[in-house]
Write an enzyme that holds these catalytic residues in place. Structure first.
Site, PDB file in Angstrom:
ATOM      1  N   SER A 145     -11.390  80.530 -33.115  1.00 23.58           N
ATOM      2  CA  SER A 145     -10.039  80.072 -33.190  1.00 23.58           C
ATOM      3  C   SER A 145      -8.893  80.809 -32.037  1.00 23.58           C
ATOM      4  O   SER A 145      -9.778  81.563 -31.643  1.00 23.58           O
ATOM      5  CB  SER A 145      -9.731  80.444 -34.290  1.00 23.58           C
TER       6      SER A 145
ATOM      7  N   GLU B  54     -11.219  92.906 -40.822  1.00 24.97           N
ATOM      8  CA  GLU B  54     -10.719  91.786 -40.687  1.00 24.97           C
ATOM      9  C   GLU B  54     -10.447  91.674 -42.079  1.00 24.97           C
ATOM     10  O   GLU B  54      -9.257  90.491 -42.320  1.00 24.97           O
ATOM     11  CB  GLU B  54     -11.394  90.468 -40.484  1.00 24.97           C
TER      12      GLU B  54
ATOM     13  N   SER C  61     -19.326  82.977 -35.299  1.00 21.32           N
ATOM     14  CA  SER C  61     -19.983  82.096 -35.445  1.00 21.32           C
ATOM     15  C   SER C  61     -20.403  81.162 -34.957  1.00 21.32           C
ATOM     16  O   SER C  61     -20.222  80.319 -33.869  1.00 21.32           O
ATOM     17  CB  SER C  61     -19.035  81.145 -36.081  1.00 21.32           C
TER      18      SER C  61
ATOM     19  N   SER D   9     -16.489  83.777 -46.343  1.00 19.44           N
ATOM     20  CA  SER D   9     -16.128  83.210 -47.416  1.00 19.44           C
ATOM     21  C   SER D   9     -15.326  83.598 -48.589  1.00 19.44           C
ATOM     22  O   SER D   9     -16.672  84.468 -49.261  1.00 19.44           O
ATOM     23  CB  SER D   9     -16.937  82.134 -48.325  1.00 19.44           C
TER      24      SER D   9
ATOM     25  N   GLU E  87     -17.703  83.504 -51.985  1.00 21.23           N
ATOM     26  CA  GLU E  87     -19.165  83.638 -52.592  1.00 21.23           C
ATOM     27  C   GLU E  87     -19.615  84.684 -51.833  1.00 21.23           C
ATOM     28  O   GLU E  87     -20.004  85.583 -53.036  1.00 21.23           O
ATOM     29  CB  GLU E  87     -19.389  82.432 -52.246  1.00 21.23           C
TER      30      GLU E  87
HETATM   31  C1  LIG Z   1     -10.268  76.885 -39.081  1.00 19.98           C
HETATM   32  C2  LIG Z   1     -11.364  78.329 -39.223  1.00 19.98           C
HETATM   33  C3  LIG Z   1     -11.417  78.876 -37.928  1.00 19.98           C
HETATM   34  C4  LIG Z   1     -12.236  80.122 -38.212  1.00 19.98           C
HETATM   35  N1  LIG Z   1     -12.413  81.393 -37.371  1.00 19.98           N
HETATM   36  C5  LIG Z   1     -13.582  81.689 -36.871  1.00 19.98           C
HETATM   37  C6  LIG Z   1     -12.654  81.797 -35.442  1.00 19.98           C
HETATM   38  O1  LIG Z   1     -11.651  82.479 -34.716  1.00 19.98           O
HETATM   39  N2  LIG Z   1     -14.275  83.071 -35.058  1.00 19.98           N
HETATM   40  C7  LIG Z   1     -15.801  83.376 -35.726  1.00 19.98           C
HETATM   41  O2  LIG Z   1     -16.676  83.792 -35.647  1.00 19.98           O
HETATM   42  N3  LIG Z   1     -15.510  82.459 -36.617  1.00 19.98           N
HETATM   43  C8  LIG Z   1     -14.206  81.903 -37.514  1.00 19.98           C
HETATM   44  N4  LIG Z   1     -14.259  80.931 -38.278  1.00 19.98           N
HETATM   45  C9  LIG Z   1     -15.598  80.795 -39.356  1.00 19.98           C
HETATM   46  C10 LIG Z   1     -16.355  81.001 -40.437  1.00 19.98           C
HETATM   47  O3  LIG Z   1     -15.759  82.727 -40.295  1.00 19.98           O
HETATM   48  C11 LIG Z   1     -17.362  80.763 -41.561  1.00 19.98           C
HETATM   49  O4  LIG Z   1     -16.855  79.649 -41.351  1.00 19.98           O
HETATM   50  C12 LIG Z   1     -17.254  81.098 -41.977  1.00 19.98           C
HETATM   51  O5  LIG Z   1     -18.349  82.900 -42.336  1.00 19.98           O
HETATM   52  C13 LIG Z   1     -18.679  80.882 -42.971  1.00 19.98           C
HETATM   53  O6  LIG Z   1     -19.874  80.020 -42.163  1.00 19.98           O
HETATM   54  P1  LIG Z   1     -20.378  78.296 -42.036  1.00 19.98           P
HETATM   55  O7  LIG Z   1     -18.994  77.444 -42.119  1.00 19.98           O
HETATM   56  O8  LIG Z   1     -21.868  78.733 -41.427  1.00 19.98           O
HETATM   57  O9  LIG Z   1     -20.348  78.172 -43.583  1.00 19.98           O
HETATM   58  P2  LIG Z   1     -22.202  78.655 -44.510  1.00 19.98           P
HETATM   59  O10 LIG Z   1     -22.416  80.420 -44.285  1.00 19.98           O
HETATM   60  O11 LIG Z   1     -22.834  77.508 -43.776  1.00 19.98           O
HETATM   61  O12 LIG Z   1     -21.542  78.273 -45.967  1.00 19.98           O
HETATM   62  C14 LIG Z   1     -21.250  76.851 -46.503  1.00 19.98           C
HETATM   63  C15 LIG Z   1     -21.264  77.569 -48.377  1.00 19.98           C
HETATM   64  O13 LIG Z   1     -22.334  78.062 -48.942  1.00 19.98           O
HETATM   65  C16 LIG Z   1     -22.412  79.267 -49.585  1.00 19.98           C
HETATM   66  N5  LIG Z   1     -22.682  79.966 -49.159  1.00 19.98           N
HETATM   67  C17 LIG Z   1     -23.449  80.970 -47.791  1.00 19.98           C
HETATM   68  N6  LIG Z   1     -24.166  81.357 -48.473  1.00 19.98           N
HETATM   69  C18 LIG Z   1     -24.252  82.562 -49.622  1.00 19.98           C
HETATM   70  C19 LIG Z   1     -24.202  83.197 -50.446  1.00 19.98           C
HETATM   71  N7  LIG Z   1     -25.964  84.040 -49.843  1.00 19.98           N
HETATM   72  N8  LIG Z   1     -24.251  83.818 -51.694  1.00 19.98           N
HETATM   73  C20 LIG Z   1     -23.335  82.659 -52.504  1.00 19.98           C
HETATM   74  N9  LIG Z   1     -22.663  81.027 -51.310  1.00 19.98           N
HETATM   75  C21 LIG Z   1     -23.381  81.400 -49.686  1.00 19.98           C
HETATM   76  C22 LIG Z   1     -20.658  80.064 -48.192  1.00 19.98           C
HETATM   77  O14 LIG Z   1     -19.469  80.412 -49.642  1.00 19.98           O
HETATM   78  C23 LIG Z   1     -19.871  78.212 -48.270  1.00 19.98           C
HETATM   79  O15 LIG Z   1     -19.265  77.718 -49.568  1.00 19.98           O
HETATM   80  C24 LIG Z   1     -14.137  80.048 -39.068  1.00 19.98           C
HETATM   81  C25 LIG Z   1     -13.764  79.039 -39.956  1.00 19.98           C
HETATM   82  C26 LIG Z   1     -12.648  77.796 -40.023  1.00 19.98           C
HETATM   83  C27 LIG Z   1     -12.925  76.437 -40.990  1.00 19.98           C
END
Ligand SMILES: Cc1cc2nc3c(=O)[nH]c(=O)nc-3n(C[C@H](O)[C@H](O)[C@H](O)COP(=O)(O)OP(=O)(O)OC[C@H]3O[C@@H](n4cnc5c(N)ncnc54)[C@H](O)[C@@H]3O)c2cc1C
Length: 392
Positions: A161, A244, A129, A377, A379
């Protein structure tokens, strides 16, 4: 898949049970029983202990140092671990990059990295990410440019993480710019001690440091750290994400620990003269939760059966991930409810105060918010199910 245990399975179960009865120090099981994850040092010690027994990589094939266990044996192993209040193994090396390396990695990568994952010598983190690329991972902008026999990485990873304890990171980075964004992405292994790599902690809702931002400024790694073919990282990355989801599914086998935690807390707490566990309102909620845990475990068994048969499990991985993340949130919330207002205070567990920790389950309930975000997520899981199961 046959769910009845035959004589061999029962002998195996007795062997695993005997191992766990001896192996797990009380300090670990106390933490696990309280629903807390062990510290990285203890998880590494646990990994070493399993490796010494030949059980370091339960899901891997024998030729790569794994156990070669059948789904039934895996199920027995995990359910006995849960029963003994043993922790779940840390998964990013074992279940995410390890299988990619034994499937797509070079002979040198396999020979070097796989034994170090099993022995607990390396701790891996996942650099996918980015600030502008989460659900839409193909938007990632971290670059890996060729320079002689090296790649030079520049960019920023987000939410990485355990980067602060990891020795290695697997990174998705752009090695070329193509019309289709998924092309030109490569999977590259980065030693965390490489100059130019900087980590900044992110504090999460549970007031813990699990995750980080990682900045890559002219981070130079050998070209031999490319996994598989250049530009194919997206395909490997997708396989990893599917896995995963399966991993979070396997942790569903540990959910009975949450059921036991809720039940114990509800037996201790009294409403007037009656234990909370015996009030019809709470007993009904707990029974419903337990039924859903059992139903999810059956689904996990089907998933494991599909995997063993080499069958495409379709969207089942997403379905299980979705359900597991909902249930862990419901379970930890119900646990806080069982404890009542005390959940907000420091609390001794088995008489021993857990210094520097908020009492579980409050910490677990807060941390569990992340389960519907990471690994894709909820969604996004709904989208996958809509496409793959319903053809929408
Ligand atoms: C505590 C924590 C640990 C993590 N650990 C890791 C890690 O070790 N390595 C790593 O690479 N990543 C990690 N992640 C990242 C995680 O995979 C992302 O947070 C996740 O994929 C969501 O991306 P974003 O945060 O950019 O949110 P966004 O992608 O910006 O999403 C924001 C909101 O919009 C919704 N949304 C987005 N696109 C769509 C769609 N097409 N249709 C419907 N709804 C949508 C999402 O569901 C969410 O509710 C971690 C995240 C957290 C919070």
């Amino acid at each position: 898949m046959n769910l009845d245990f035959d004589a061999d399975d029962q002998a195996f179960r007795a062997e695993v049970r005997a191992f766990f009865a001896d192996a797990i120090p009380a300090a670990w099981s106390t933490r696990v029983r309280a629903g807390l994850r062990l510290d990285p040092e203890d998880l590494t010690a646990y990994q070493r202990m399993l490796a010494a027994r030949g059980w370091g990589a339960p899901t891997w094939p024998i030729e790569h140092g794994g156990t070669g266990w059948s789904p039934t044996q895996l199920y027995i192993f995990w359910s006995e671990a849960a029963r003994a209040d043993a922790p779940a193994q840390f998964h990013q090396g074992l279940e995410l990059i390890g299988p990619i390396l034994f499937t797509y990695g070079s002979a040198e990568q396999r020979a070097y990295y796989l034994p170090r994952i099993i022995s607990g010598e390396d701790w891996w983190c996942q650099g996918y990410s980015e600030p502008g690329a989460g659900s839409d991972l193909a938007a990632l902008r971290t670059r890996a440019d060729h320079d002689g026999d090296a790649y030079v990485l520049n960019g920023q990873k987000m939410w990485t993480s355990y980067a602060h304890v990891a020795t290695q990171m697997f990174v998705l980075a752009r090695t070329s710019t193509e019309a289709r964004r998924q092309q030109g992405i490569s999977l590259i292994l980065v030693d965390m001690a490489t100059p130019g790599l900087r980590i900044r902690p992110i504090a999460t809702l549970d007031e813990k440091h699990h995750t980080n931002e990682v900045f890559l400024d002219d981070v130079r790694v050998p070209a031999a750290n490319l996994v598989g073919e250049e530009g194919q990282g997206w395909n490997y990355g997708k396989v990893l994400l599917d896995r995963e989801r399966m991993v979070s599914a396997a942790t569903a086998i540990f959910l009975p620990q949450t059921v036991r935690g809720i039940r114990d807390a509800a037996r201790r707490r009294r409403i007037g003269s009656v234990p909370l566990a015996e009030t019809s309102g709470f007993a009904g909620k707990l029974a419903q939760f337990e039924i859903e845990v059992i139903a999810l475990q059956t689904m996990v068994l089907r998933l494991m059966g599909d995997a063993a048969a080499g069958a495409d499990s379709g969207p089942r991985g997403s379905m299980v991930k979705l359900r597991w993340s909902d249930l862990i949130q419901q379970g930890t919330t119900l646990w806080t409810e069982a404890i009542g207002p005390e959940a907000a205070h420091w609390q001794a567990i088995d008489g021993a105060p857990l210094a520097e920790d908020m009492p579980y389950p409050m910490q677990g309930a807060l941390h569990s918010r992340v389960t519907t975000i990471y690994g894709g997520s909820s969604e996004i899981q709904h989208d996958i199910i809509a496409r793959r199961a319903l053809g929408l």
